[in-house]
Design a protein around this motif. Structure first.
Motif, PDB file in Angstrom:
ATOM      1  N   LEU A 281      31.007  27.240  44.783  1.00 39.02           N
ATOM      2  CA  LEU A 281      31.869  28.251  45.389  1.00 39.02           C
ATOM      3  C   LEU A 281      32.730  28.975  44.369  1.00 39.02           C
ATOM      4  CD1 LEU A 281      33.205  26.278  48.492  1.00 39.02           C
ATOM      5  CD2 LEU A 281      31.197  27.768  48.360  1.00 39.02           C
ATOM      6  N   TYR A 282      33.225  28.226  43.366  1.00 36.28           N
ATOM      7  CA  TYR A 282      34.202  28.834  42.474  1.00 36.28           C
ATOM      8  C   TYR A 282      34.433  27.904  41.292  1.00 36.28           C
ATOM      9  CZ  TYR A 282      38.362  31.628  41.316  1.00 36.28           C
ATOM     10  OH  TYR A 282      39.279  32.458  40.709  1.00 36.28           O
ATOM     11  N   SER A 283      34.834  28.480  40.162  1.00 38.45           N
ATOM     12  CA  SER A 283      35.277  27.722  38.991  1.00 38.45           C
ATOM     13  C   SER A 283      36.492  28.422  38.410  1.00 38.45           C
ATOM     14  CB  SER A 283      34.171  27.651  37.928  1.00 38.45           C
ATOM     15  OG  SER A 283      33.079  26.869  38.370  1.00 38.45           O
ATOM     16  N   SER A 284      37.427  27.646  37.897  1.00 33.50           N
ATOM     17  CA  SER A 284      38.642  28.270  37.366  1.00 33.50           C
ATOM     18  C   SER A 284      39.399  27.300  36.478  1.00 33.50           C
ATOM     19  CB  SER A 284      39.558  28.732  38.506  1.00 33.50           C
ATOM     20  OG  SER A 284      40.132  27.611  39.177  1.00 33.50           O
ATOM     21  N   PHE A 285      40.382  27.870  35.770  1.00 31.73           N
ATOM     22  CA  PHE A 285      41.452  27.096  35.147  1.00 31.73           C
ATOM     23  C   PHE A 285      42.661  27.267  36.075  1.00 31.73           C
ATOM     24  CE2 PHE A 285      38.726  28.294  31.606  1.00 31.73           C
ATOM     25  CZ  PHE A 285      38.619  27.113  30.890  1.00 31.73           C
ATOM     26  N   PRO A 286      42.833  26.414  37.082  1.00 31.52           N
ATOM     27  CA  PRO A 286      43.886  26.639  38.083  1.00 31.52           C
ATOM     28  C   PRO A 286      45.267  26.796  37.437  1.00 31.52           C
ATOM     29  CG  PRO A 286      42.423  24.861  38.756  1.00 31.52           C
ATOM     30  CD  PRO A 286      42.081  25.185  37.343  1.00 31.52           C
ATOM     31  N   TYR A 287      46.002  27.794  37.898  1.00 27.56           N
ATOM     32  CA  TYR A 287      47.336  28.114  37.382  1.00 27.56           C
ATOM     33  C   TYR A 287      47.323  28.498  35.895  1.00 27.56           C
ATOM     34  CZ  TYR A 287      48.422  25.401  41.580  1.00 27.56           C
ATOM     35  OH  TYR A 287      48.459  24.898  42.854  1.00 27.56           O
ATOM     36  N   GLY A 288      46.130  28.727  35.350  1.00 23.70           N
ATOM     37  CA  GLY A 288      46.023  28.970  33.919  1.00 23.70           C
ATOM     38  C   GLY A 288      46.038  27.699  33.096  1.00 23.70           C
ATOM     39  N   TYR A 289      45.954  26.525  33.747  1.00 22.31           N
ATOM     40  CA  TYR A 289      46.013  25.247  33.054  1.00 22.31           C
ATOM     41  C   TYR A 289      44.628  24.816  32.587  1.00 22.31           C
ATOM     42  CZ  TYR A 289      50.727  24.370  34.957  1.00 22.31           C
ATOM     43  OH  TYR A 289      52.062  24.419  35.271  1.00 22.31           O
ATOM     44  N   LYS A 290      44.588  24.199  31.441  1.00 18.52           N
ATOM     45  CA  LYS A 290      43.400  23.483  30.978  1.00 18.52           C
ATOM     46  C   LYS A 290      43.540  22.027  31.401  1.00 18.52           C
ATOM     47  CE  LYS A 290      40.942  21.938  26.855  1.00 18.52           C
ATOM     48  NZ  LYS A 290      40.890  21.945  25.379  1.00 18.52           N
ATOM     49  N   CYS A 291      42.583  21.531  32.149  1.00 22.02           N
ATOM     50  CA  CYS A 291      42.643  20.139  32.609  1.00 22.02           C
ATOM     51  C   CYS A 291      42.514  19.198  31.420  1.00 22.02           C
ATOM     52  CB  CYS A 291      41.537  19.863  33.636  1.00 22.02           C
ATOM     53  SG  CYS A 291      41.555  18.181  34.291  1.00 22.02           S
ATOM     54  N   GLU A 292      43.524  18.371  31.224  1.00 23.46           N
ATOM     55  CA  GLU A 292      43.515  17.372  30.158  1.00 23.46           C
ATOM     56  C   GLU A 292      43.266  15.966  30.700  1.00 23.46           C
ATOM     57  OE1 GLU A 292      43.703  18.105  27.037  1.00 23.46           O
ATOM     58  OE2 GLU A 292      44.626  20.100  26.939  1.00 23.46           O
ATOM     59  N   GLY A 293      43.349  15.808  32.020  1.00 24.00           N
ATOM     60  CA  GLY A 293      43.111  14.501  32.616  1.00 24.00           C
ATOM     61  C   GLY A 293      42.865  14.614  34.104  1.00 24.00           C
ATOM     62  N   PHE A 294      41.860  13.900  34.605  1.00 30.36           N
ATOM     63  CA  PHE A 294      41.529  13.831  36.031  1.00 30.36           C
ATOM     64  C   PHE A 294      41.652  12.380  36.451  1.00 30.36           C
ATOM     65  CE2 PHE A 294      37.723  13.109  38.942  1.00 30.36           C
ATOM     66  CZ  PHE A 294      38.445  13.330  40.091  1.00 30.36           C
ATOM     67  N   HIS A 295      42.551  12.103  37.400  1.00 27.19           N
ATOM     68  CA  HIS A 295      42.888  10.729  37.734  1.00 27.19           C
ATOM     69  C   HIS A 295      42.220  10.234  39.015  1.00 27.19           C
ATOM     70  CE1 HIS A 295      46.043  10.738  34.629  1.00 27.19           C
ATOM     71  NE2 HIS A 295      46.196  11.999  34.980  1.00 27.19           N
ATOM     72  N   SER A 296      42.248  11.032  40.057  1.00 31.69           N
ATOM     73  CA  SER A 296      41.706  10.594  41.338  1.00 31.69           C
ATOM     74  C   SER A 296      41.734  11.788  42.282  1.00 31.69           C
ATOM     75  CB  SER A 296      42.529   9.432  41.912  1.00 31.69           C
ATOM     76  OG  SER A 296      41.931   8.923  43.093  1.00 31.69           O
TER      77      SER A 296
END
Length: 340
Positions: A281-296
């Motif tokens: 559906l979509y891909s993004s850097f939400p809020y302009g953030y680069k994800c540095e960690g995905f926890h749960s």
């Protein structure tokens, strides 16, 4: 001879350059839409299938409301297998219960999880505003409480959409499927002089991309009929993105994947079949953030906090996490949905 060797050298350099460019372009294309959620191998010790008939949930009221008054009221609520927890940020739904899986779900599944709430917000106060409760999938089964971005993690969950007559009668978001992520941002500057001058430090900043189910009630004076749709949170600037419409009762499959470049990728379709590249559906850097960690991931239950009205009843099944460290299907399919 020298001309032939020079020509051969030029050709070899061009081939090497072409290979590097090709790898870069291919890698960028993969990251652009991510790995299809559910590809690879299952991450153990996180998620639940709700098949254990002895599954129970222990409530520890009063619930937390740190998002409003910075009050964390422990001990937190928890499931008997410790796979599901109350959030420190917002409180537990008032009803968390294992139920028989609704018809049409995953083949062989006998159990699912019902979530519903009535009194959200600060305990003992009626706000007469929309409030939220959370149910979190416990990440403590994985090292460091975070999934490795280098292994292209993802999660998939099935959600049962109730009949429109069962929705809480208000227009607005009613249910959220959200990821617990963090980025790194500059901390406040440190002041000083000479040897005592300290550079800016970096700190973890949490954020929660995901999906919301939006209900549009025919009784609000703006809609001629009940309807629902999916909203995606969010684009580069923090704006929600319009996703597919929901037309009837039944199961939907939602998934999100996370790539080492820091992008978040959103997938969904009606039904319970595995996700494919066509469900992107979509891909993004939400809020302009680069994800540095995905926890749960966690689930939002929202309600109008009048002290008496129950939220829409939501049922989920088999929230499962994956690492794409085996044969995977790269997402190169079409993009659905529109940006607003």
């Amino acid at each position: 001879m020298r001309n032939k060797m020079a020509l051969k050298s030029i050709v070899m350099r061009q081939l090497v350059l072409f290979s590097v460019v090709s790898i870069f372009v291919f890698t960028s294309a993969v990251f652009a839409q991510g790995v299809v959620p559910g590809q690879g191998t299952v991450v153990p010790k996180i998620g639940d299938d709700f098949e254990d008939e002895s599954w129970t949930y222990t409530y520890n009221f009063p619930k937390s409301s740190s998002n409003i008054d910075e009050q964390v009221r422990r001990p937190n609520a928890f499931s008997s297998n410790r796979r599901m927890l109350e959030s420190d940020y917002r409180g537990t739904p008032d009803l968390v219960k294992r139920v028989p899986a609704p018809p049409g779900g995953i083949e062989g599944s006998t159990g699912a999880l019902l979530m519903q709430t009535r009194i959200a917000g600060i305990p003992g106060r009626i706000s007469m505003e929309m409030q939220q409760d959370d149910l979190v999938i416990n990440p403590r089964g994985i090292p460091g409480n975070a999934l490795w971005l280098a292994k292209n993690p993802s999660f998939v969950v099935r959600v049962y959409i109730p009949d429109f007559d069962e929705f809480e009668d208000r227009t607005g978001s009613t249910f959220g499927i959200r990821a617990d992520c963090h980025t790194l941002v500059d901390d406040k500057p440190k002041f000083g002089f000479g040897l005592f001058n300290r550079k800016n430090s970096r700190k973890m900043e949490p954020y929660w991309p995901g999906f919301f189910v939006q209900f549009n009630s025919k009784t609000d004076g703006r809609n001629t009929e009940d309807s629902a749709s999916i909203l995606i949170r969010c684009d580069q600037n923090g704006r929600e993105v319009a996703g597919p419409k929901i037309t009837k009762q039944g199961w939907w499959t939602f998934g999100m994947s996370f790539t080492p470049d820091g992008q978040v990728h959103y997938y969904a379709h009606e039904g319970i079949k595995d996700l494919t590249a066509a469900d992107h559906l979509y891909s993004s850097f939400p809020y302009g953030y680069k994800c540095e960690g995905f926890h749960s991931c966690f689930f939002n239950i929202t309600t109008f906090d009048d002290g008496k009205t129950w939220s829409t009843p939501w049922v989920i099944d088999d929230p499962t996490f994956y690492y794409a460290d085996g044969p995977v299907q790269m997402a190169t399919g079409r993009r659905n949905g529109t940006v607003r």
